[in-house]
Design a protein around this motif. Structure first.
Motif, PDB file in Angstrom:
ATOM      1  N   LEU A 325      18.107 -18.539 -17.456  1.00  0.00           N
ATOM      2  CA  LEU A 325      17.529 -17.285 -17.919  1.00  0.00           C
ATOM      3  C   LEU A 325      16.774 -16.587 -16.785  1.00  0.00           C
ATOM      4  O   LEU A 325      16.895 -15.368 -16.597  1.00  0.00           O
ATOM      5  N   VAL A 326      15.988 -17.348 -16.027  1.00  0.00           N
ATOM      6  CA  VAL A 326      15.140 -16.774 -14.986  1.00  0.00           C
ATOM      7  C   VAL A 326      15.953 -16.409 -13.744  1.00  0.00           C
ATOM      8  O   VAL A 326      15.723 -15.358 -13.133  1.00  0.00           O
ATOM      9  N   LYS A 327      16.894 -17.252 -13.398  1.00  0.00           N
ATOM     10  CA  LYS A 327      17.688 -17.020 -12.181  1.00  0.00           C
ATOM     11  C   LYS A 327      18.439 -15.695 -12.270  1.00  0.00           C
ATOM     12  O   LYS A 327      19.125 -15.417 -13.240  1.00  0.00           O
ATOM     13  N   GLY A 328      18.265 -14.850 -11.256  1.00  0.00           N
ATOM     14  CA  GLY A 328      18.958 -13.567 -11.214  1.00  0.00           C
ATOM     15  C   GLY A 328      18.405 -12.519 -12.160  1.00  0.00           C
ATOM     16  O   GLY A 328      19.079 -11.521 -12.439  1.00  0.00           O
ATOM     17  N   SER A 329      17.162 -12.687 -12.631  1.00  0.00           N
ATOM     18  CA  SER A 329      16.620 -11.778 -13.659  1.00  0.00           C
ATOM     19  C   SER A 329      15.919 -10.551 -13.092  1.00  0.00           C
ATOM     20  O   SER A 329      15.352  -9.767 -13.851  1.00  0.00           O
ATOM     21  N   ILE A 330      15.925 -10.364 -11.757  1.00  0.00           N
ATOM     22  CA  ILE A 330      15.325  -9.152 -11.201  1.00  0.00           C
ATOM     23  C   ILE A 330      16.399  -8.293 -10.528  1.00  0.00           C
ATOM     24  O   ILE A 330      17.272  -8.801  -9.833  1.00  0.00           O
ATOM     25  N   ASP A 331      16.319  -6.990 -10.785  1.00  0.00           N
ATOM     26  CA  ASP A 331      17.159  -6.024 -10.069  1.00  0.00           C
ATOM     27  C   ASP A 331      16.501  -5.598  -8.765  1.00  0.00           C
ATOM     28  O   ASP A 331      17.162  -5.115  -7.855  1.00  0.00           O
ATOM     29  N   PHE A 332      15.176  -5.727  -8.704  1.00  0.00           N
ATOM     30  CA  PHE A 332      14.428  -5.400  -7.494  1.00  0.00           C
ATOM     31  C   PHE A 332      13.128  -6.187  -7.491  1.00  0.00           C
ATOM     32  O   PHE A 332      12.686  -6.696  -8.529  1.00  0.00           O
ATOM     33  N   LEU A 333      12.517  -6.280  -6.316  1.00  0.00           N
ATOM     34  CA  LEU A 333      11.200  -6.882  -6.181  1.00  0.00           C
ATOM     35  C   LEU A 333      10.214  -5.805  -5.755  1.00  0.00           C
ATOM     36  O   LEU A 333      10.458  -5.063  -4.804  1.00  0.00           O
ATOM     37  N   GLY A 334       9.111  -5.712  -6.465  1.00  0.00           N
ATOM     38  CA  GLY A 334       8.012  -4.841  -6.051  1.00  0.00           C
ATOM     39  C   GLY A 334       6.987  -5.674  -5.298  1.00  0.00           C
ATOM     40  O   GLY A 334       6.624  -6.767  -5.751  1.00  0.00           O
ATOM     41  N   ILE A 335       6.541  -5.186  -4.152  1.00  0.00           N
ATOM     42  CA  ILE A 335       5.527  -5.926  -3.405  1.00  0.00           C
ATOM     43  C   ILE A 335       4.319  -5.040  -3.139  1.00  0.00           C
ATOM     44  O   ILE A 335       4.436  -3.847  -2.912  1.00  0.00           O
ATOM     45  N   ASN A 336       3.150  -5.660  -3.213  1.00  0.00           N
ATOM     46  CA  ASN A 336       1.902  -5.035  -2.811  1.00  0.00           C
ATOM     47  C   ASN A 336       1.465  -5.711  -1.530  1.00  0.00           C
ATOM     48  O   ASN A 336       1.446  -6.953  -1.457  1.00  0.00           O
ATOM     49  N   PHE A 337       1.121  -4.947  -0.528  1.00  0.00           N
ATOM     50  CA  PHE A 337       0.784  -5.538   0.774  1.00  0.00           C
ATOM     51  C   PHE A 337      -0.468  -4.872   1.343  1.00  0.00           C
ATOM     52  O   PHE A 337      -0.521  -3.654   1.495  1.00  0.00           O
ATOM     53  N   TYR A 338      -1.455  -5.729   1.673  1.00  0.00           N
ATOM     54  CA  TYR A 338      -2.677  -5.245   2.299  1.00  0.00           C
ATOM     55  C   TYR A 338      -3.100  -6.129   3.477  1.00  0.00           C
ATOM     56  O   TYR A 338      -3.269  -5.645   4.579  1.00  0.00           O
TER      57      TYR A 338
END
Length: 514
Positions: A325-338
């Motif tokens: 279920l979890v594997k491959g469940s994102i179409d994109f990754l959002g990242i916050n970077f500081y």
């Protein structure tokens, strides 16, 4: 005579600059150097900007409770009024339009839309988000929506412990279903969770962030929690809740709404303190614990081997069906970077009898500092961001990435001439162009934040906004900082260095006074 003549010539030149219809371009960045479908925007979140905390049916979230309990004694304030975007959203969208934003990233307050976390929909909350989304779309601004931004409905925390209980998977999926059904015809970019890793560590290990769970030994005096087990349990439930919502979206909505669903992490630049093999291995371990904690399940269906070894039986185990279920469940990754950190190996922490998440990493972290920045500014390290993205690409593949948050902090009452923020944005936006040319699949960049908001780590003491909010003004007047002028110039292909941007802003004011 020379001084008088010089002033006259200077005034004439300034007026020519203001009135000219020719775009002024100097050495530097240009918006049209980026791919035409690359998205530039700005971000906020519901509790930080909406205000109207107890209006029109909204009920408290865990962030309301945390703030009203004193923000773990770190600072004062709350989001009861915030920036009052609940009432001033039309004005804010007009500012976004004037600036030239492609997109606005905001979050939906679960407890405004479904006050008890489950059950009846609050029609006034539903209408507010419809109004905001419609206003954005009417101005050609994309709506990028986050479903959970540190603000679980307090009712679910009280009923069964919130994210520590697997019941949350069903309730989150039902909440997501409402959002997909009601807004998905106009919203094409969905992020289920904001900073899942920071939420688990800050809220359930250290205990200095909502909902303030931690072991009794923590200095933050949590009333409940277990730092040794809860961060891992919460992450497991977040992964399952995200994957359940993603499956629902893909099976029921994606084919007709043509949108995308992703997840957001706080990311860091990790640099070994020395060239020793121990410190280099510690960097790899830190990446596994902070980034691989989520990205390994999304990519391979399981946690990193390093985590399995160090955490042992405290780390939940995916069943075969959960892994799939979890594997491959994102179409994109959002990242916050500081921030970036030097990392030093610390094997001694593994001998602590009741280890927490931080001890399990077996490393010490030293904030990277720069002699060029003041003590309050975040050091500018685009090279560590590039190193991070190179590493993620090598390990997990070249999946689409949105940089959801990136920005510079300043004191609230500092000058509107926010040069540190301009320099910060210029460096990072420029570095992204370089990364794109090197093959990274970066789809968008969002400045944190569109306006001065109630900050999670500092309340109203420090700000990141492009617009200043005068908290002493009953109307909460929005005032543009020079960074907003610079960003607007860039977005409209009037790109110029900070000095020229400042001069044009002054020229505009001069023209109005004549």
């Amino acid at each position: 005579m020379w001084k008088k003549g010089f002033v006259g010539v200077e005034l004439l030149l300034l007026l020519m600059l203001v009135c000219s219809s020719v775009l002024l371009v100097v050495d530097g960045l240009r918006r049209d150097e980026y791919p035409p479908d690359f998205v530039f925007g700005a971000s906020t979140s519901a509790y930080q900007v909406e205000g109207a905390a107890d209006e029109d049916g909204r009920k408290p979230s865990i962030w309301d409770t945390f703030a009203h309990a004193g923000n773990a004694n770190m600072y004062k304030g709350n989001g009861d009024t915030g920036c009052d975007q609940y009432h001033k959203y039309k004005e804010d969208v007009q500012l976004m339009t004037k600036m030239g934003l492609d997109a606005y990233r905001f979050s939906i307050s679960w407890s405004r839309l479904i006050p008890d976390g489950k059950g009846p929909i609050n029609q006034k909350g539903l209408q507010y988000y419809n109004n905001l989304i419609n206003e954005l779309i009417s101005q050609g601004i994309q709506a990028h929506v986050t479903l959970h931004h540190w603000d679980l409905p307090q009712a679910l925390e009280d009923e069964y412990g919130g994210w520590v209980n697997k019941k949350i998977v069903k309730d989150f999926t039902a909440y997501a279903d409402v959002c997909f059904r009601e807004f998905g015809d106009r919203v094409k970019h969905w992020t289920t969770m904001n900073e899942g890793n920071a939420f688990a560590e800050g809220g359930y290990d250290i205990g200095f962030l909502p909902p303030q769970h931690c072991s009794p030994s923590s200095i933050f005096n949590c009333s409940k929690g277990n730092s040794s087990t809860e961060p891992y349990l919460v992450t497991h439930n977040m992964l399952l809740a995200h994957a359940s919502a993603a499956r629902l979206y893909r099976n029921k909505y994606q084919f007709k709404q043509h949108g995308f669903i992703g997840f957001n992490l706080i990311t860091y630049g990790f640099v070994p303190l020395t060239n020793s093999s121990e410190d280099i291995t510690a960097v790899q371990r830190a990446q596994d614990f902070y980034h691989g904690w989520f990205l390994n399940p999304f990519t391979f269906g399981d946690y990193p081997e390093t985590m399995k070894k160090n955490v042992g039986s405290r780390l939940p185990i995916f069943t075969k069906s959960e892994s799939n279920l979890v594997k491959g469940s994102i179409d994109f990754l959002g990242i916050n970077f500081y921030f970036s950190f030097y990392v030093k190996d610390n094997p001694r922490s593994l001998y602590i009898k009741e280890r927490d998440y931080a001890a399990d990493i077996a490393a010490e972290f030293i904030v990277y500092t720069s002699n060029e920045a003041s003590t309050d500014e975040i050091p500018i390290t685009p090279w560590t961001l590039q190193g991070l993205l190179d590493s993620l690409k090598n390990i997990y593949g070249n999946f689409p990435i949105y940089i959801h948050e990136n920005g510079q902090q300043t004191h609230r009452n500092s000058s509107l001439e926010d040069w540190p923020r301009i320099n910060y944005l210029q460096e990072y936006i420029g570095s992204i162009l370089h990364m794109l040319r090197n093959g990274h699949d970066i789809r968008g960049y969002f400045v944190w934040s569109f306006m001065d908001v109630f900050e999670l780590l500092s309340g109203y003491e420090f700000t990141y906004g492009l617009y200043y909010i005068d908290l002493k003004d009953p109307t909460l007047r929005r005032q543009p900082k020079f960074s907003s002028v610079w960003y607007s110039n860039f977005l409209n292909n009037r790109t110029m260095d900070p000095m020229v941007a400042m001069q044009i802003e002054k020229n505009s004011l001069l023209q109005k006074s004549i």
